[in-house]
Design an enzyme around this catalytic site. Sequence first.
Site, short mmCIF file in Angstrom:
data_model
loop_
_atom_site.label_atom_id
_atom_site.label_comp_id
_atom_site.label_asym_id
_atom_site.label_seq_id
_atom_site.Cartn_x
_atom_site.Cartn_y
_atom_site.Cartn_z
N SER A 179 0.84 -1.19 0.00
CA SER A 179 0.00 0.00 0.00
C SER A 179 0.89 1.25 0.00
CB SER A 179 -0.96 -0.02 1.20
OG SER A 179 -1.84 1.08 1.14
N TYR A 188 -4.67 7.81 -6.91
CA TYR A 188 -3.72 6.85 -6.34
C TYR A 188 -4.06 6.58 -4.88
CZ TYR A 188 0.78 4.98 -4.74
OH TYR A 188 1.77 4.20 -4.19
N LYS A 201 -5.15 2.99 -2.99
CA LYS A 201 -4.42 2.40 -1.86
C LYS A 201 -5.29 2.31 -0.60
CE LYS A 201 -0.51 1.63 -3.94
NZ LYS A 201 -0.06 0.24 -4.20
#
Length: 236
Positions: free
Chosen positions: A137, A151, A155
């Site tokens: 992650s 993004y 994650k």
Amino acid sequence: MRKVLITGGSSGLGKRIAQIWSQKGHQCHIVGRNEFHLKETLQSLSVAKGQQHTLTIADVQSDMKNLKSIFESVEIDTVVHAAGVLQSSLCVRTSEKEIDSIICTNLVSAIKLSKMAILEWFRNKNSERDRLILNISSRLSTYALPGTSVYAASKAGLESFTKVLAAEVASKGIRVNAISPGYVDTPMLSSQIRAIAEKKVPIGRLASTDEIVDACTFLLDNRYTTGTILPITGGL
């Protein structure tokens, strides 16, 4: 000896995990899109314990059949999802194609690969091997840095998936963990984000890939750890 499937194995953190774990005697099956870099990684892996490492050229966004062939030929007991796509533009300037690529690579492919691994392990339920899914992650899952919104969402989703999946399969002897690194010195990091990172991180520098691999190794070896998101952030 563990038998490890590593996506994103041609560069950066995935490559370094393969190198260090091969030195510890584990057998690595690396996956990536770039044949040249995969071969380069493969040649750098230790075979001191007689390991038979392999490479598979595949795009995790679309080549699940190629990944399934690895499970059919090798008794994989550990899956590391290190493939990732970064973002360096505001959401409104990120194309739909880029959004799809980020979400699919960072989150959807991890879900599909985890499902594939678990179903294979269910079929071989008599095995006494410790089984682990380890997701890579990012601190950006919860740290609000403009230009990383898509993004970050991918994650954050990956971390939630990790925790809930761990609860779903713990009774089956399958562990699911993730690491949440801060800024790591890899080719994936843009010069813009690198400059920001060096100013923001309290410890005053980027993490080395080896420092992140140390955390991965802890989650590999500690068999009582599952559902854990381990931060390695330099205080960020």
